[in-house]
Write a protein that holds these residues in place. Structure first.
Motif, PDB file in Angstrom:
ATOM      1  N   LEU A 118       3.831   8.121 -23.273  1.00 45.80           N
ATOM      2  CA  LEU A 118       4.271   7.076 -22.357  1.00 45.80           C
ATOM      3  C   LEU A 118       5.756   7.315 -22.118  1.00 45.80           C
TER       4      LEU A 118
ATOM      5  N   PRO B  61       2.441   6.576 -17.284  1.00 43.92           N
ATOM      6  CA  PRO B  61       1.352   6.545 -18.272  1.00 43.92           C
ATOM      7  C   PRO B  61       1.121   7.903 -18.937  1.00 43.92           C
ATOM      8  N   GLU B  62       0.473   7.851 -20.104  1.00 43.54           N
ATOM      9  CA  GLU B  62       0.229   9.066 -20.891  1.00 43.54           C
ATOM     10  C   GLU B  62      -0.602  10.103 -20.143  1.00 43.54           C
TER      11      GLU B  62
ATOM     12  N   LYS C  59       1.395  -0.502 -31.043  1.00 43.93           N
ATOM     13  CA  LYS C  59       1.810  -1.890 -30.841  1.00 43.93           C
ATOM     14  C   LYS C  59       0.769  -2.859 -31.397  1.00 43.93           C
ATOM     15  N   GLU C  60      -0.492  -2.562 -31.175  1.00 49.09           N
ATOM     16  CA  GLU C  60      -1.562  -3.415 -31.674  1.00 49.09           C
ATOM     17  C   GLU C  60      -1.532  -3.488 -33.205  1.00 49.09           C
TER      18      GLU C  60
ATOM     19  N   ALA D 293       9.766  -1.307 -26.451  1.00 53.03           N
ATOM     20  CA  ALA D 293       8.320  -1.143 -26.586  1.00 53.03           C
ATOM     21  C   ALA D 293       7.751  -1.930 -27.765  1.00 53.03           C
TER      22      ALA D 293
ATOM     23  N   THR E  23       0.616   8.535 -32.710  1.00 54.03           N
ATOM     24  CA  THR E  23      -0.183   7.385 -32.292  1.00 54.03           C
ATOM     25  C   THR E  23       0.233   6.959 -30.893  1.00 54.03           C
ATOM     26  N   ASP E  24      -0.750   6.669 -30.037  1.00 56.71           N
ATOM     27  CA  ASP E  24      -0.367   6.222 -28.699  1.00 56.71           C
ATOM     28  C   ASP E  24       0.282   4.836 -28.782  1.00 56.71           C
ATOM     29  N   VAL E  25       1.101   4.545 -27.802  1.00 62.45           N
ATOM     30  CA  VAL E  25       1.945   3.347 -27.844  1.00 62.45           C
ATOM     31  C   VAL E  25       1.116   2.072 -27.931  1.00 62.45           C
ATOM     32  N   GLY E  26       0.057   1.981 -27.144  1.00 62.10           N
ATOM     33  CA  GLY E  26      -0.769   0.779 -27.154  1.00 62.10           C
ATOM     34  C   GLY E  26      -1.374   0.510 -28.518  1.00 62.10           C
ATOM     35  N   LYS E  27      -1.903   1.555 -29.154  1.00 61.63           N
ATOM     36  CA  LYS E  27      -2.499   1.406 -30.481  1.00 61.63           C
ATOM     37  C   LYS E  27      -1.440   1.056 -31.513  1.00 61.63           C
TER      38      LYS E  27
END
Length: 394
Positions: free
Chosen positions: A340, A376-377, A13-14, A305, A7-11
């Protein structure tokens, strides 16, 4: 190290933050002990500041009407007195009470003393150099809103208003659960047995928890045993957040993500974070659980993170942006596309020297560095000479 999904970091974290409920526990504190805390109620001014008309200058309290037309070529003479009336003035210092009869303060620099008289070479308008009642703060004005993060200057304002106690949110309690058969508690012996390491992660996590506004609850080291790890997590479900260190990869004894899934909900296992890919995130009994890799550098990146924003949301603590500086790279930084990446650098003036872009277990490389360049990714590293943002390590 293979993960079924990443899973990408932004998702990630959300998903994690969406599961976290902000605490509603509060406590009353002396205002002088509230620096770094968050107000749980708005604060209204109980009085005006200033509560009297005060002088903004060293000089003389005067009636402006007595100085009409005063100039270097047409000076006006006034009698120095303890009272202000027609043709008299009263000496005042900065912050002094201005008599009701006076409507202005004449600066000392615009006068010449002659015995008990002063020669005035400038005129003033009504209100000149006079701080009116409530000029700084009006009674019943909102000074700080609920959710305000108190700084030293804020506490000084509270003191000026005679506010001695404030109501703040309680600090979130973070339980730290270290796992691993290889771990030994601190302090360690001079010589460690082969295959054994000290539990430095608990110390590192705890110090950051305290720095970010929480209370660290240190737990005993838990061996790589399903039942014992599960019991350790269940025992700490009265905390506001749990951080488990180690046991998050995909080996035969990496039990932690599965235990979190059994006790509640596993949100993520495997993130696009370098270092820190084995991170798992979940929740059990409404308590967020961060499962960070046991390798110290990877664990620290996961803590930055995910742990920091989670703790702040749980504790109603406003998000404070990272401290960044601009720098020029002295060498190339490589990164993995789709991840990331946190690259460690040493700052020398406005030049950033790459220290190490790999080595998740080498904590000393972070201690030697001044900050991270976060790549960034969708970027395949940065070239020598590139201008970059360096996030300073707290």
């Amino acid at each position: 190290m293979l993960f079924r999904e990443r899973t990408d970091v932004g998702k990630a974290k959300e998903l994690f933050l969406d599961e976290i409920k902000s605490m509603d526990r509060t406590e009353q504190l002396p205002a002088t002990s509230s620096i770094g805390r968050v107000l749980s109620t708005s604060i209204l001014a109980p009085r005006n500041v200033p509560h009297y008309r005060r002088s903004a200058m060293d000089g003389f309290a005067v009636r402006s009407v007595d100085l009409i037309g005063a100039s270097p070529t047409n000076p006006v003479m006034l009698q120095v007195s303890d009272e202000v009336m027609e043709s008299t003035c009263a000496p005042v210092n900065t912050g002094d009470y201005v008599p009701d009869e006076a409507d202005a303060v004449l600066m000392m620099e615009d006068t010449i003393s002659i015995g008990d008289m002063i020669e005035i070479r400038a005129q003033v308008h009504p209100g000149k150099n006079v701080g009116e009642i409530g000029e700084d703060v009006r009674k019943k004005e909102i000074i700080f809103n609920k959710g305000h993060f108190l700084r030293p200057c804020d506490v000084a304002v509270l003191a000026s208003l005679g506010i001695n106690d404030v109501k703040v949110y309680a600090k979130p309690v973070v339980a730290i659960v270290p796992t691993g058969n290889d771990l030994l508690p601190l302090p360690g012996d001079d010589v460690l047995p082969p295959g054994k390491t000290l539990d430095i992660n608990s110390l590192m996590i705890g110090e950051y928890v305290k720095k970010w506004g929480g209370i660290a609850r240190y737990c005993e080291i838990v061996p790589e045993n399903k039942q014992l790890i599960e019991e350790a997590i269940k025992t700490n479900l009265d905390a506001d957040m749990i951080v488990v260190s180690g046991g998050t990869s995909v080996g035969d004894k990496d039990y932690v993500p599965g235990i979190v899934e059994k006790l509640g909900k596993k949100l993520v296992h495997g993130v696009g974070l370098s270092p820190g890919k084995p991170t798992a995130l979940g929740v059990a009994d409404n308590v967020p659980i961060l499962c960070m890799p046991g390798y110290p550098a990877a664990g620290l990146v996961a803590l930055f993170a995910f742990g920091k924003p989670a703790l702040r949301k749980a504790g109603n603590i406003p998000d404070i942006p990272d401290t960044k500086v601009k720098a020029t790279l002295s060498g190339k930084i490589m990164s993995r596309e789709g991840y990331l990446s946190y690259a460690r650098v040493i700052l020398e003036g406005d030049v950033a020297h790459p220290l190490m872009t790999a080595g998740a277990g080498i904590l000393s490389s972070i201690a030697k560095s001044d900050g991270f360049v976060i790549i960034p990714e969708n970027v395949e590293g940065y070239e020598e000479g590139n201008k970059v943002d360096v996030v300073l390590i707290e």
